[in-house]
Design an enzyme around this catalytic site. Structure first.
Site, PDB file in Angstrom:
ATOM      1  N   CYS A   1      46.150  40.666  39.318  1.00 20.85           N
ATOM      2  CA  CYS A   1      45.099  39.732  38.411  1.00 20.85           C
ATOM      3  C   CYS A   1      44.939  40.558  36.793  1.00 20.85           C
ATOM      4  CB  CYS A   1      43.948  40.243  39.179  1.00 20.85           C
ATOM      5  SG  CYS A   1      43.021  41.484  38.568  1.00 20.85           S
TER       6      CYS A   1
ATOM      7  N   ASP B   1      30.492  32.199  51.871  1.00 22.50           N
ATOM      8  CA  ASP B   1      30.679  32.501  50.254  1.00 22.50           C
ATOM      9  C   ASP B   1      29.794  33.948  50.185  1.00 22.50           C
ATOM     10  OD1 ASP B   1      28.161  31.167  51.850  1.00 22.50           O
ATOM     11  OD2 ASP B   1      27.185  32.178  50.422  1.00 22.50           O
TER      12      ASP B   1
ATOM     13  N   HIS C   1      38.755  41.013  39.291  1.00 23.21           N
ATOM     14  CA  HIS C   1      39.796  41.885  39.740  1.00 23.21           C
ATOM     15  C   HIS C   1      38.932  41.262  41.613  1.00 23.21           C
ATOM     16  CE1 HIS C   1      41.953  44.555  42.286  1.00 23.21           C
ATOM     17  NE2 HIS C   1      40.374  44.925  43.875  1.00 23.21           N
TER      18      HIS C   1
ATOM     19  N   ASP D   1      23.530  25.032  47.883  1.00 21.03           N
ATOM     20  CA  ASP D   1      22.347  24.964  48.564  1.00 21.03           C
ATOM     21  C   ASP D   1      21.702  24.880  48.759  1.00 21.03           C
ATOM     22  OD1 ASP D   1      20.837  26.861  46.983  1.00 21.03           O
ATOM     23  OD2 ASP D   1      21.604  28.049  47.117  1.00 21.03           O
TER      24      ASP D   1
ATOM     25  N   CYS E   1      44.413  43.986  36.518  1.00 15.59           N
ATOM     26  CA  CYS E   1      45.469  44.801  36.574  1.00 15.59           C
ATOM     27  C   CYS E   1      46.569  45.056  35.565  1.00 15.59           C
ATOM     28  CB  CYS E   1      45.314  45.048  38.397  1.00 15.59           C
ATOM     29  SG  CYS E   1      44.193  45.432  39.591  1.00 15.59           S
TER      30      CYS E   1
ATOM     31  N   CYS F   1      48.095  44.648  42.742  1.00 17.43           N
ATOM     32  CA  CYS F   1      47.120  42.964  42.439  1.00 17.43           C
ATOM     33  C   CYS F   1      48.077  42.409  40.734  1.00 17.43           C
ATOM     34  CB  CYS F   1      45.831  43.914  42.607  1.00 17.43           C
ATOM     35  SG  CYS F   1      44.558  42.219  41.704  1.00 17.43           S
TER      36      CYS F   1
HETATM   37 ZN   LIG Z   1      43.360  43.198  39.526  1.00 17.89          ZN
END
Ligand SMILES: [Zn+2]
Length: 417
Positions: free
Chosen positions: A334, A294, A362, A120, A337, A332
Site C-alpha cells: 500500500c 461490509d 493501509h 443501505d 507502507c 504490504c
Molecule cells: Zn500497508
C-alpha cells in the site's frame, strides 16, 4: 449471422455498440458469473457484473457515510482497486438530501465515483442512532436529529431515496431487531420484513438500472430463519443479504445462522453477509458460502490508530513504535507502507489527523488484498490450504484458534492442523 458481444465480427463498431446497448438494456442490471467453486468448502469466486463495474468476489466493501469513505477520497479509493463501496442512505437522505443528489445526477456523479455503489435502506442507522424511533406497519417513525421534526421512513420512502441516489444495489427496508433480542418480537420483525420487501419491490422505479436485495431475518431462531428464506427466495430479486447478525450474539449462533442461510439461498444469486469485517470472520464466512461483506471496522479502527496485519493488529499510538523504522507491514504494497515508517506514523498521531488517513489507506488495502488472495486460492483450487496458512499466521499457537471458527470450518470439511 449469430453475433455475440464477445466476437462482434462482421459488424461495424457503431452497429456493435448499438447491439451491446440493446442487449444490456434488455438484460437484468446484475449478472453473477461463477468462475470457480471450492471442491471442499462452500466458497466460490464470481464476477458480479453491475451497471457501473464488474466486481470480483468474494469482496469486502468499504463503508462510506456522507458521500465518501471517512479519511480517504473517492479518487484514492479507486486507485487502491476498490470496485464497490457503500453509501449511507440515512446520512445522505438527511443531509444533503435526495433532491440535491438527484440534481447532481445521482450519488456516483455527486461523489465523482465511477464504479459500483451499494446503498443501505437507512433503517439500521435509524434504529441504532436515533433513540426516539418507533416501528409500525407503515414504517419507522423517528425525530430528525437536525430539526426535531417527525419523519417516517417507509419502505416506499427508503426506495425513493435510493432511486434518487442511483446506487447499483439498493437494500430493502427491513424491521431490524438486535440479534440478542428473543421472543415474539423477532417473529413479528421477520414477517414484517417479508411484507416490506414486497412493498420495496413494488416501489422500485428503476428495476432496469438498480438492483434490489432482500434481507433475510429471523434472529437466531433456525425455524424463523428457514421460514424467512423460504418466503423471500420465492421473490424474483437479484440478490440476498443475510441480516440481523453481527450484533453481539455468540459466535456459535452467528456461524450456524450464516451456514443455514447459505444452504437455502439459490446458487446463481449473490449472497451478502452484512456487518462482517474481521479477517477471521471473512475467511470463515467465505468458506460458508458468502460472497459480499461490509463493515465500518477497518476504517473506524484505523482512525483509532490500529493497523491491520496478517498476524493481528498494531496500535500505532503505542510507545514501542516511536523508534521503529519498519513500515506497518514489510510485505504490504500500500502507499502508506511504501512511504512511511511506524515511527513516522506514531509521531504524526500526536500532531495531525493525517496519521488516520495513512492507516485508513493501509487497512482498506489489507482488506482488499486479503479478499483478492482468498479469491485467487479458490480459483487455483487451494482454498483449504490458504485457510490453514492464514490461521497459523494469525494465531501464534493452535490452542488460540477460536473454537467457533474451528467448528465452522470443520462443518465444511476443513480441519486445521
Ligand atoms: Zn500497508
Amino acid at each position: 449471422m449469430a453475433a455475440t458481444i464477445e466476437c462482434g465480427e462482421g459488424i461495424s463498431t457503431s452497429d456493435s455498440a448499438m447491439y451491446v446497448k440493446k442487449v444490456l438494456s434488455a438484460a437484468s442490471p446484475l449478472t453473477l458469473k461463477i468462475i470457480a467453486e471450492c471442491p471442499v468448502t462452500k466458497a466460490r469466486a464470481c464476477d458480479l457484473i453491475l451497471p457501473h463495474s464488474t466486481v470480483s468476489t468474494p469482496v469486502f466493501m468499504p463503508v462510506g457515510t456522507q458521500g465518501t469513505v471517512k479519511g480517504i477520497t473517492a479518487d484514492q479509493l479507486g486507485s487502491l482497486g476498490c470496485e464497490i463501496c457503500l453509501g449511507n442512505t440515512y446520512h445522505l437522505g438527511m443531509r444533503p438530501g435526495p433532491d440535491l443528489i438527484e440534481r447532481a445526477n445521482g450519488l456516483h456523479s455527486f461523489m465523482n465515483w465511477k464504479r459500483s455503489i451499494l446503498t443501505d435502506s437507512g433503517g439500521f442507522q435509524m434504529v441504532s442512532l436515533v433513540e426516539l424511533s418507533e416501528v409500525t406497519e407503515e414504517g419507522v417513525k423517528f425525530q430528525s436529529p437536525y430539526d426535531g421534526k417527525e419523519i417516517l421512513l417507509s419502505p416506499e420512502k427508503s426506495i425513493s431515496i435510493q432511486n434518487s441516489l442511483g446506487s447499483d444495489i439498493m437494500m430493502q427496508l427491513d424491521d431490524v431487531v438486535s440479534s440478542t433480542v428473543k421472543g415474539p418480537r423477532v417473529e413479528e420483525a421477520m414477517h414484517r420484513s417479508i411484507r416490506w420487501l414486497d412493498r420495496c419491490i413494488a416501489a422500485n422505479k428503476n428495476p432496469e438500472k438498480q438492483n434490489l436485495f432482500a434481507i433475510i431475518q429471523g434472529g437466531l431462531d433456525a425455524e424463523l430463519r428457514k421460514a424467512c428464506l423460504n418466503e423471500m427466495t420465492q421473490r424474483d430479486v437479484p440478490g440476498f443479504a443475510i441480516g440481523g447478525l453481527s450484533g453481539g450474539e455468540e459466535k456459535d449462533d452467528f456461524w450456524k445462522m450464516v451456514t443455514l442461510s447459505t444452504n437455502h439461498l439459490p446458487r446463481e444469486k449473490p449472497r451478502y453477509l452484512m456487518g462482517v469485517g474481521y479477517s477471521v470472520d471473512l475467511v470463515v464466512c467465505v468458506a460458508l458460502g458468502c460472497d459480499m461483506f461490509d463493515c465500518v471496522f477497518p476504517t473506524r479502527t484505523a482512525r483509532l490508530g490500529s493497523a491491520l496485519v496478517p498476524w493481528g493488529s498494531l496500535q500505532m499510538k503505542h510507545k514501542q513504535y516511536a523508534k521503529d523504522f519498519q513500515p506497518i507491514d514489510p510485505d504490504c504494497q500500500c502507499p502508506t507502507c511504501k512511504r512511511h515508517s511506524r515511527a513516522y506514523l506514531h509521531a504524526l498521531f500526536k500532531s495531525d489527523t493525517a496519521a488516520m488517513h495513512h492507516i485508513t489507506i493501509h487497512n482498506i488495502v489489507y482488506q482488499l488484498s486479503l479478499m483478492r488472495s482468498v479469491r485467487q486460492s479458490i480459483m487455483e483450487g487451494r482454498f483449504p490450504e490458504f485457510i490453514r496458512t492464514f490461521m497459523k499466521r494469525m494465531f501464534p499457537s493452535r490452542d488460540q484458534y477460536p473454537s467457533w471458527a474451528v467448528e465452522a470450518l470443520a462443518s465444511v470439511g476443513v480441519t486445521l492442523d
